[in-house]
Design a protein around this motif. Structure first.
Motif, PDB file in Angstrom:
ATOM      1  N   LYS A 134      -8.386   3.632  -2.877  1.00  0.00           N
ATOM      2  CA  LYS A 134      -7.273   4.140  -3.663  1.00  0.00           C
ATOM      3  C   LYS A 134      -7.368   3.697  -5.129  1.00  0.00           C
ATOM      4  O   LYS A 134      -6.862   4.381  -6.025  1.00  0.00           O
ATOM      5  CB  LYS A 134      -5.942   3.665  -3.071  1.00  0.00           C
ATOM      6  CG  LYS A 134      -5.560   4.349  -1.774  1.00  0.00           C
ATOM      7  CD  LYS A 134      -5.264   5.824  -2.004  1.00  0.00           C
ATOM      8  CE  LYS A 134      -4.747   6.483  -0.745  1.00  0.00           C
ATOM      9  NZ  LYS A 134      -4.419   7.918  -0.962  1.00  0.00           N
ATOM     10  N   TYR A 167      -1.734  -0.704  -4.864  1.00  0.00           N
ATOM     11  CA  TYR A 167      -3.000  -0.878  -4.154  1.00  0.00           C
ATOM     12  C   TYR A 167      -3.707  -2.183  -4.532  1.00  0.00           C
ATOM     13  O   TYR A 167      -4.336  -2.822  -3.684  1.00  0.00           O
ATOM     14  CB  TYR A 167      -3.914   0.313  -4.435  1.00  0.00           C
ATOM     15  CG  TYR A 167      -3.278   1.640  -4.088  1.00  0.00           C
ATOM     16  CD1 TYR A 167      -2.852   1.903  -2.787  1.00  0.00           C
ATOM     17  CD2 TYR A 167      -3.084   2.618  -5.057  1.00  0.00           C
ATOM     18  CE1 TYR A 167      -2.259   3.120  -2.458  1.00  0.00           C
ATOM     19  CE2 TYR A 167      -2.491   3.826  -4.741  1.00  0.00           C
ATOM     20  CZ  TYR A 167      -2.069   4.079  -3.456  1.00  0.00           C
ATOM     21  OH  TYR A 167      -1.479   5.257  -3.138  1.00  0.00           O
ATOM     22  N   ALA A 200      -7.593   0.209   0.434  1.00  0.00           N
ATOM     23  CA  ALA A 200      -7.001  -0.245  -0.834  1.00  0.00           C
ATOM     24  C   ALA A 200      -8.020  -0.115  -1.971  1.00  0.00           C
ATOM     25  O   ALA A 200      -7.670   0.286  -3.089  1.00  0.00           O
ATOM     26  CB  ALA A 200      -6.515  -1.686  -0.704  1.00  0.00           C
ATOM     27  N   PHE A 220       0.847  -1.204   0.000  1.00  0.00           N
ATOM     28  CA  PHE A 220       0.000   0.000   0.000  1.00  0.00           C
ATOM     29  C   PHE A 220       0.874   1.243   0.000  1.00  0.00           C
ATOM     30  O   PHE A 220       0.617   2.200  -0.740  1.00  0.00           O
ATOM     31  CB  PHE A 220      -0.920  -0.023   1.218  1.00  0.00           C
ATOM     32  CG  PHE A 220      -1.948   1.067   1.234  1.00  0.00           C
ATOM     33  CD1 PHE A 220      -3.212   0.863   0.698  1.00  0.00           C
ATOM     34  CD2 PHE A 220      -1.659   2.310   1.791  1.00  0.00           C
ATOM     35  CE1 PHE A 220      -4.168   1.882   0.720  1.00  0.00           C
ATOM     36  CE2 PHE A 220      -2.605   3.328   1.816  1.00  0.00           C
ATOM     37  CZ  PHE A 220      -3.868   3.109   1.277  1.00  0.00           C
ATOM     38  N   ASN A 248       2.228   2.278  -3.179  1.00  0.00           N
ATOM     39  CA  ASN A 248       1.176   2.602  -4.167  1.00  0.00           C
ATOM     40  C   ASN A 248       0.759   1.402  -5.024  1.00  0.00           C
ATOM     41  O   ASN A 248       0.155   1.574  -6.090  1.00  0.00           O
ATOM     42  CB  ASN A 248       1.619   3.739  -5.093  1.00  0.00           C
ATOM     43  CG  ASN A 248       1.913   5.022  -4.345  1.00  0.00           C
ATOM     44  OD1 ASN A 248       1.296   5.304  -3.305  1.00  0.00           O
ATOM     45  ND2 ASN A 248       2.857   5.804  -4.835  1.00  0.00           N
TER      46      ASN A 248
END
Length: 263
Positions: free
Chosen positions: A70, A40, A67, A35, A38
């Motif tokens: 995002k 996700y 998650a 996470f 990035n």
């Protein structure tokens, strides 16, 4: 003996639960690392693995919602957060959950619902500055939306009024053109009537009648002219009678002379 067996089973279950918790924590940690990098989608996979090990794990469930959020899977994220509210009792955690629900609703342009979610978050955790800020932000968004809608409605009304004015203007123009066409037609009709009258006057028979026929001319002879005409006729008659008498006298005289000669 039975007591020892029960104790052994209890310890075995405890160790099993602890092992499961360790595996759950392992997946959560891995998910958190992904996470933060990035990643996700991959972090979502790890959080789901953690929930498979411990279905009621608050951290795994909450992080799974993050998650999904995002990845802009707002509907899925909302369902995940709402599922947590059904089982969670801790006020601070509930405050965190409703805060994220508010964010998700706001991203879906459901401003009124997001405002209510932020308010619910503050009821459970009143000291959250972030939630207070987001609540004010949502309220300002609502105000801007209302002003925008009001302006749009005003523009619609103005356009509607302008369209109505244009329609009235067009109708007035049509009416004016219609009146002008009517006037033009009346003028044409009058000109035609005038021309027909003129043509009627200019016909040969009417011209002769205007000049006067013999009967009308006789009827128009004055009394003095009639008297002179009568005297002229009488004089002509006397002359004719005199000529006839004179001719008879000559013939009679010639006859007597002939008789004398024959004797």
């Amino acid at each position: 003996m039975n007591k020892y067996i029960a104790l052994f089973i209890g310890l075995l279950c405890l160790f099993s639960l602890d092992a499961l918790a360790q595996k759950e924590r392992k997946f959560i940690r891995k998910g958190n690392g992904l996470f933060e990098g990035n990643e996700y989608e991959n972090s979502e996979v790890e959080y789901r693995k953690a929930l498979d090990k411990k279905i009621n794990s608050y951290e795994a469930g909450f992080n799974l919602g993050d998650a999904l959020y995002k990845q802009k899977k707002y509907d899925e994220a909302l369902k995940q957060y709402q599922a947590l509210t059904a089982t969670e009792k801790d006020p601070k955690k509930l405050g965190e959950i409703y805060h994220n629900i508010g964010n998700t609703l706001l991203m879906n342009r459901k401003i009124d619902e997001s405002i209510e979610a932020y308010k619910e978050s503050l009821r459970n955790f009143p000291n959250s500055k972030e939630t207070k800020y987001n609540l004010e932000y949502a309220k300002k968004m609502k105000q801007k939306e209302e002003e925008k809608k009001k302006k749009q409605d005003q523009n619609k009304d103005q356009n509607k009024n302008q369209d109505k004015k244009d329609q009235n203007k067009d109708q007035n123009k049509k009416d004016q053109n219609k009146d002008q066409d009517k006037k033009d037609q009346n003028k044409k009709d009058q000109d035609k009537k005038d021309q027909d009258k003129k043509d009627q006057k200019d016909k040969p028979e009417n011209q002769d009648k205007k000049k006067g026929d013999p009967e009308e001319q006789q009827n128009k002879i004055s009394e003095q002219d009639a008297k002179r005409l009568l005297e002229a006729l009488e004089n002509d008659e006397k002359k004719v009678q005199e000529k006839v008498q004179k001719a008879k006298a000559v013939a009679q005289k010639a006859k007597r002379s002939k008789i004398k000669k024959d004797w």
